[in-house]
Structure formats: structure tokens, C-alpha cells
Design an enzyme around this catalytic site. Structure first.
Site, PDB file in Angstrom:
ATOM      1  N   SER A   1      30.560  36.601  51.622  1.00 52.43           N
ATOM      2  CA  SER A   1      31.199  36.080  50.416  1.00 52.43           C
ATOM      3  C   SER A   1      31.773  37.182  49.531  1.00 52.43           C
ATOM      4  O   SER A   1      31.379  38.353  49.623  1.00 52.43           O
ATOM      5  CB  SER A   1      30.154  35.280  49.616  1.00 52.43           C
ATOM      6  OG  SER A   1      30.659  34.863  48.377  1.00 52.43           O
ATOM      7  N   GLY A   2      32.689  36.781  48.668  1.00 56.00           N
ATOM      8  CA  GLY A   2      33.146  37.675  47.614  1.00 56.00           C
ATOM      9  C   GLY A   2      32.154  37.738  46.478  1.00 56.00           C
ATOM     10  O   GLY A   2      32.272  38.570  45.575  1.00 56.00           O
TER      11      GLY A   2
ATOM     12  N   ASP B   1      31.618  31.769  54.733  1.00 56.64           N
ATOM     13  CA  ASP B   1      32.027  31.956  53.345  1.00 56.64           C
ATOM     14  C   ASP B   1      31.281  30.931  52.489  1.00 56.64           C
ATOM     15  O   ASP B   1      30.748  29.944  53.010  1.00 56.64           O
ATOM     16  CB  ASP B   1      33.543  31.761  53.250  1.00 56.64           C
ATOM     17  CG  ASP B   1      34.040  31.712  51.818  1.00 56.64           C
ATOM     18  OD1 ASP B   1      33.770  32.660  51.064  1.00 56.64           O
ATOM     19  OD2 ASP B   1      34.672  30.698  51.448  1.00 56.64           O
ATOM     20  N   MET B   2      31.254  31.146  51.177  1.00 57.47           N
ATOM     21  CA  MET B   2      30.528  30.235  50.294  1.00 57.47           C
ATOM     22  C   MET B   2      31.445  29.224  49.612  1.00 57.47           C
ATOM     23  O   MET B   2      31.524  28.070  50.009  1.00 57.47           O
ATOM     24  CB  MET B   2      29.754  31.046  49.244  1.00 57.47           C
ATOM     25  CG  MET B   2      28.557  31.805  49.803  1.00 57.47           C
ATOM     26  SD  MET B   2      27.218  30.720  50.363  1.00 57.47           S
ATOM     27  CE  MET B   2      27.474  30.793  52.130  1.00 57.47           C
ATOM     28  N   ASP B   3      32.142  29.622  48.552  1.00 52.31           N
ATOM     29  CA  ASP B   3      32.956  28.687  47.765  1.00 52.31           C
ATOM     30  C   ASP B   3      34.092  28.116  48.603  1.00 52.31           C
ATOM     31  O   ASP B   3      34.869  28.848  49.212  1.00 52.31           O
ATOM     32  CB  ASP B   3      33.511  29.396  46.527  1.00 52.31           C
ATOM     33  CG  ASP B   3      32.414  29.823  45.567  1.00 52.31           C
ATOM     34  OD1 ASP B   3      31.589  28.969  45.202  1.00 52.31           O
ATOM     35  OD2 ASP B   3      32.364  31.009  45.209  1.00 52.31           O
TER      36      ASP B   3
ATOM     37  N   ASP C   1      37.905  29.605  54.131  1.00 51.00           N
ATOM     38  CA  ASP C   1      38.944  28.732  53.570  1.00 51.00           C
ATOM     39  C   ASP C   1      40.001  29.476  52.769  1.00 51.00           C
ATOM     40  O   ASP C   1      40.986  28.871  52.348  1.00 51.00           O
ATOM     41  CB  ASP C   1      38.298  27.679  52.656  1.00 51.00           C
ATOM     42  CG  ASP C   1      37.897  28.262  51.308  1.00 51.00           C
ATOM     43  OD1 ASP C   1      38.362  27.753  50.268  1.00 51.00           O
ATOM     44  OD2 ASP C   1      37.148  29.256  51.289  1.00 51.00           O
TER      45      ASP C   1
ATOM     46  N   ASN D   1      40.616  35.867  51.540  1.00 52.77           N
ATOM     47  CA  ASN D   1      39.627  36.925  51.784  1.00 52.77           C
ATOM     48  C   ASN D   1      38.745  36.651  52.995  1.00 52.77           C
ATOM     49  O   ASN D   1      37.870  37.453  53.322  1.00 52.77           O
ATOM     50  CB  ASN D   1      38.768  37.168  50.535  1.00 52.77           C
ATOM     51  CG  ASN D   1      37.948  35.964  50.124  1.00 52.77           C
ATOM     52  OD1 ASN D   1      38.237  34.833  50.513  1.00 52.77           O
ATOM     53  ND2 ASN D   1      36.923  36.192  49.326  1.00 52.77           N
TER      54      ASN D   1
ATOM     55  N   LYS E   1      35.206  41.586  54.725  1.00 48.87           N
ATOM     56  CA  LYS E   1      34.167  40.806  55.408  1.00 48.87           C
ATOM     57  C   LYS E   1      34.197  41.066  56.920  1.00 48.87           C
ATOM     58  O   LYS E   1      33.163  41.236  57.557  1.00 48.87           O
ATOM     59  CB  LYS E   1      34.370  39.312  55.151  1.00 48.87           C
ATOM     60  CG  LYS E   1      34.191  38.873  53.713  1.00 48.87           C
ATOM     61  CD  LYS E   1      34.397  37.363  53.608  1.00 48.87           C
ATOM     62  CE  LYS E   1      34.344  36.869  52.186  1.00 48.87           C
ATOM     63  NZ  LYS E   1      34.493  35.402  52.084  1.00 48.87           N
TER      64      LYS E   1
END
Length: 267
Positions: free
Chosen positions: A43-44, A8-10, A214, A217, A191
Site C-alpha cells: 500500500s501507499g 493494495d488496500m484502498d 486499482d 501506484n 511496490k
């Protein structure tokens, strides 16, 4: 042995300042390529945003919470809403509930209203690098629509999540990308589902998959992988029960640390 890494990113790969140790990553990425280990940004976020983070490179991008998959610069697969249903969702939010600060997410671009506040536009522009301003949500451009994104105002819409779930029962799924940010996605198109499709394509198993996340999602991709890591900084307590391991926080570059210690040293 780990052969695929999905992050994931953020709140996971990116630190609190929305950046990462690029020199350290480049060294790790080079070693992953040499070992034929696939690296996936899951990622979203919109694909164009993910590409701005990593550049044009030979890696996989699972964007829009699993609805869009790119292999480098090539569109590999996507899943979109039925157009009539999507318009009903937008009309419900915009007309019946009076919400104008919506991000309408298509395959080609994201769309916001021209008359939304500048502060909202500036935030959206940071996350959506392909973005158009339109006059009305009731006359959407010709596109394939994959997601709706919004921040819930708890003062004006304290029960919106439950109301949306009931009103569109079985037709839409709500996932949180952190705090009051909500994405409305196609049920089952997540995902984790995107990763399952890729593993099947490559003839690999979930025992060869490592995932990092984290937020809500990220739940199903953490459930999917044998080597699953929740970030220490996560505020979602349920993820600590689902993930098999805890990674150092995003501000400590936890993803890179785990990859160095657990993947690059594997024989």
C-alpha cells in the site's frame, strides 16, 4: 502455483466504507497459513495504518508505496530520500508553490503543519496513525524521509504534476493513489520493486505471485505478477490492459472471492 499474494488496500482490499469482511478474511488467512502461502499488504499507506487494519500478525507489510517493508512488527528494509534533495522538494512545494497541506512522510512518523485547517488534519489522521504537527517544513525533525503526499488543487495548480516532473527530472517519481491524491516517491522504489526483493529473498518466481490493484501506484506490481488482477471498480483504464484478470469490485469483496476460488482450491 500461487505462493505469494500481494494486495493494495484502498479501492482494492477495503470497500468504499474503508472496511472488509473480517470473519471471512480470518478464515481465509488461516487457510493460507496452513498452505504456507504468504499474504502481503502492499500500500501507499503508512505501516502504522496497515497494522491498525490487520493487527499484529505474522504477515508482510509493504508500506509507503514500496519504500518500507515490515515482517510482522519487525522492520525488514527501507529506502529513503537523500536529505538535501528531499528538502528541496519540500521547499519547492511549500515556499515556491505556496502549498501548506503537505504530508511529509518519515520512517518514524508523518508530519504536517500545526496551522493547517482542521478538516485537513482530520483526514490525515485517518490515514496516518503515527503523526506529528510541526511549526515549519524548513526545520524537519531528524528522520528518514520516504515519501511526500498531497492532494492537488486543480483550480490553483492545474499543471503541478507536469511542472514537478520537469523541475525534478529523474530525481522524483509521481504516482497517483486515486483521484487527485499524489505521492512523490524515490524513482524505482515502488511496490513492484519491493515485491521483487521479497521474491528473491524467498527464492520464488513471478509465476508464483498473485497481485491485486486499482490505481496507478499498483501498475508495476500488476506488471510483475503472472496472476495479476485489476479491480472491476478501477477508474484507470490502462490497468485493464496490463492486468491478466479482472476481479469483482472492492464493494463485493473481490479480493477474498478470487483467493477463495483460485488459490485455496489449487492443488
Amino acid at each position: 502455483m500461487v505462493k505469494v499474494i500481494a494486495v493494495d488496500m484502498d479501492g482494492t482490499f477495503l470497500d468504499s466504507k474503508k472496511t472488509y469482511d473480517k470473519e471471512r478474511f480470518e478464515n481465509i488467512y488461516k487457510q493460507l497459513q496452513e498452505k504456507n502461502i504468504k499474504f502481503i499488504a502492499a500500500s501507499g499507506n503508512q505501516y502504522a495504518k496497515l497494522q491498525s487494519i490487520f493487527g499484529e500478525r505474522d504477515m508482510l507489510f509493504v508500506a509507503e508505496n514500496g519504500a518500507v517493508i515490515y515482517d510482522g512488527i519487525n522492520l525488514l528494509d527501507y529506502q529513503s530520500f537523500d536529505r538535501a534533495l528531499y528538502q528541496r522538494i519540500i521547499d519547492y512545494l511549500n515556499i515556491e508553490r505556496g502549498i501548506s497541506n503537505l504530508i511529509v512522510c518519515g520512517l518514524n512518523s508523518a508530519y504536517i503543519l500545526k496551522d493547517t485547517p482542521e478538516i485537513f488534519k482530520n483526514v490525515v489522521k485517518f490515514y496516518y496513525h503515527q503523526l506529528q504537527e510541526i511549526d515549519s517544513f524548513q526545520d524537519l525533525p531528524d528522520d528518514e524521509y520516504v515519501k511526500v503526499a498531497l492532494d492537488i488543487n486543480r483550480d490553483t495548480h492545474p499543471n503541478l504534476e507536469d511542472e514537478l516532473t520537469q523541475y525534478f527530472e529523474g530525481e522524483v517519481k509521481l504516482v497517483s493513489s486515486g483521484h487527485d491524491s499524489i505521492d512523490l516517491i524515490i524513482p524505482g522504489i515502488t511496490k513492484g520493486y519491493a515485491l521483487e526483493r521479497l521474491l528473491k529473498k524467498w527464492g520464488l518466481s513471478t509465476a508464483e505471485l498473485m497481485t491485486f490493484g486499482d490505481a496507478n501506484n499498483d501498475l508495476d506490481m500488476l506488471q510483475l505478477a503472472e496472476h495479476s488482477y485489476v479491480m472491476k471498480n478501477s477508474h484507470d483504464k490502462s490497468l485493464f490492459e496490463i492486468a491478466n484478470h479482472v476481479a469483482p469490485s472492492n464493494d463485493d469483496q473481490g479480493v477474498l472471492t478470487v483467493i477463495e476460488e483460485k488459490v485455496l482450491k489449487q492443488k
